[in-house]
Every structure is written in C-alpha cells, then in structure tokens.
Design an enzyme around this catalytic site. Structure first.
Site, PDB file in Angstrom:
ATOM      1  CG  ASP A   1      -1.885   1.117   1.259  1.00  0.00           C
ATOM      2  OD1 ASP A   1      -2.259   1.589   0.168  1.00  0.00           O
ATOM      3  OD2 ASP A   1      -2.302   1.532   2.355  1.00  0.00           O
TER       4      ASP A   1
ATOM      5  CD  GLU B   1      -5.341   0.490  -2.689  1.00  0.00           C
ATOM      6  OE1 GLU B   1      -5.739  -0.598  -2.228  1.00  0.00           O
ATOM      7  OE2 GLU B   1      -5.594   1.585  -2.178  1.00  0.00           O
TER       8      GLU B   1
ATOM      9  CG  ASP C   1      -1.100   3.072   6.212  1.00  0.00           C
ATOM     10  OD1 ASP C   1      -1.267   3.861   5.276  1.00  0.00           O
ATOM     11  OD2 ASP C   1      -1.274   3.385   7.403  1.00  0.00           O
TER      12      ASP C   1
END
Lengths: 173, 173
Positions: free
Chosen positions: A7, A68, A141
């Site tokens: 992430d 992502e 996260d």
C-alpha cells in the site's frame, strides 16, 4: 505462491506478505510498515523507502508483488507523493525480476469483501477473517497491504494482462 | 556548477544538462530524451527509465538535479504515470547523493520568461535565446528539461529549503 502486497505511501508504506493459491484461504507470513521521516525532503525519503522495501524483498523473496494503484483524491499534493512512492515500489520489485501488478482500490475491496465499495473497516474485518488473525492488523496501511496481497494471490496478474493488452493496442494506433 | 534538469515522463523523459552560475547566462552541455516502450508494463518501464537516467548521471556527473513537480491535470492516468516517473528520477539522483529540487511549472516559466503563465512556445523561445542555440530543442520535453535546468542554476535549492521548512513545521505539529 508467496506474494507481497504494497500500500504505497511516503509517511507509511504498508507491506503484507501472504502465501496461498487461487481458491484457497491464504496465510499471513508477515506484515508491517515502512516509514520515512516527514522532516526529510521527498527525494531522501524515496531513498529510505527503496531501502526499506528492498529489505522486505530480501527477507521474504516473493514470487509476485501487488501494488495498489494510486488515484487522485482530495489532497492532490499527498497523492503525488503517494504516486512517487508507488513508482519506487514498482521499480524496486521489477528491477530484481519480480512481476508487479497494480490493483485498483475497488478491485482490492471486491476481492476481499465481494463489494468494490466496501469501507476500510469492512476490508480490515475481512482480512482478519480470511487470514484467521486474532485482531485486525494495525495501522490501517498494514491491513490494506494484506488485502492487496490477498488480491494478488486470488486475481494474480489478470489485471496486468488486461493493462498490457490495452497498452499494446494503444501502441499500434 | 553543472546541473541536470528533468522533465519527468514515462513515454518521453526530457533531460537537459546545463552549466552556469546565478546571474550569468548558462551554457548547454547536452540535451536529450529517455524513452521507454509503451508496450511494456509500467514497472518494466520504470526500470528502463532508471537505467536511462543513471546513464546521464554517470556521463555528466551533475552537482544538482532539478525536477519539474507534477500536478494533476486533465488526464489523471497519465499524471499518475508521470508522478511515478518523477519518483524514480528523484530516487536515482538522491541515491548517489546528488541534491534534488522540485520546481513547479510556474516557477520554471517565471525563471526563464519572467512570467509564470508563459506558454510552451515562449518557454522554448527563451531557452533557445538564453542558451544561444541555433534552433529550439526538440522534442518539447527536451526544451522543458533545459528550462528546468536553467531554473535550477538560477534559483538553486531555494524552493527545496522552503519545502523542507514547511515539512519540518508540519512534523512539529
């Protein structure tokens, strides 16, 4: 197969290591966050981020990395930092020959919860359940990184193949 | 002092090498573009970009690198690719200890033309005149990279010092 989900972020970059195969419940191997100091300038922080991600790649030797995909949201300045961090994450994996797939936030949500519009709490709850964890991973996260890793295991490089076909078609125009 | 200006991009990344000092007309040492193949996936292209930028840094050994700050515009997808390319450019320079400064597009325009709202043609014309070139550098990304390098020579790390102070103040909150 072992994968790492990332992430991307400059202040906190979530990293989740998961092992599994399509159609079976994956297992969490490790989870954590790479942080870079806010007081340093962006370029120095990108160097720290590269070092941190390299340590995770060295230790866990993933066969694939899922990242992502960054989208523009409210805070444009922080989105640009996040996109720069994403570029460094992709570079760091691809440089050592590890295939990289980008997954959109809605693909990740849909993969782990069944709904592309799930909220963060629902994603964290499903990650906790899928990986049979005692509690939701912290910070957010880290939970997101595990969700991305699960998506990578279950969806594989499907997203990438589509993106490559689109890029190839564009190149032919 | 010798600087490299970088106009970040994945398809065409402009690179301009300039030598000069504050208040004096700088000289162009070299200019060019690092291209990465559209048909490859983004991660592979970031690896090619890193390699290309490393070659320029190896050959010209700049004392500083200026990079144009990426802003969100019309095409959000391409902006994210550009921001990822920018992250790789900043990383590549900072990793070898070369200081990196980001300059906004309007800072670059103002530095070379006197107006922060100058158009591309005006910037290219002034770059041509400042560097005493026979013709405007092609493609546009190369001219932009020279404008960024000129800005780096004339403004130095002023922009960075301001950004660092803002970041430090944020960190204290």
């Amino acid at each position: 197969m072992r994968v790492i989900g990332i992430d991307p972020g400059l202040t906190r970059c979530g990293i989740g290591v998961v092992e599994g195969k399509v159609g079976r419940p994956p297992t969490m191997i490790a989870v954590g966050v790479v942080r870079t100091p806010v007081i340093e300038d962006v370029a120095a922080r990108l160097v720290s981020l590269e070092r941190g991600i390299n340590e995770w790649l060295d230790e866990y030797q993933p066969e694939a990395v899922g990242i992502e995909r960054v989208f523009a949201q409210h805070n444009l300045n922080s989105v640009m930092d996040t996109a720069q961090a994403s570029g460094v994450a992709a570079l760091t994996a691809a440089r050592r020959g590890v295939p990289v797939t980008f997954h959109t936030p809605s693909e990740v949500k849909a993969a782990v919860t069944g709904s592309g519009s799930a909220d963060k709490a629902q994603v964290a709850a499903m990650v906790t359940r899928i990986l049979k964890l005692g509690a939701a991973p912290r910070p957010a996260d880290a939970a997101d990184a595990l969700a991305i890793a699960i998506t990578q295991v279950w969806r594989g490089a499907g997203t990438n193949r589509y993106a490559a076909a689109v890029a190839a078609a564009k190149g032919k125009r």
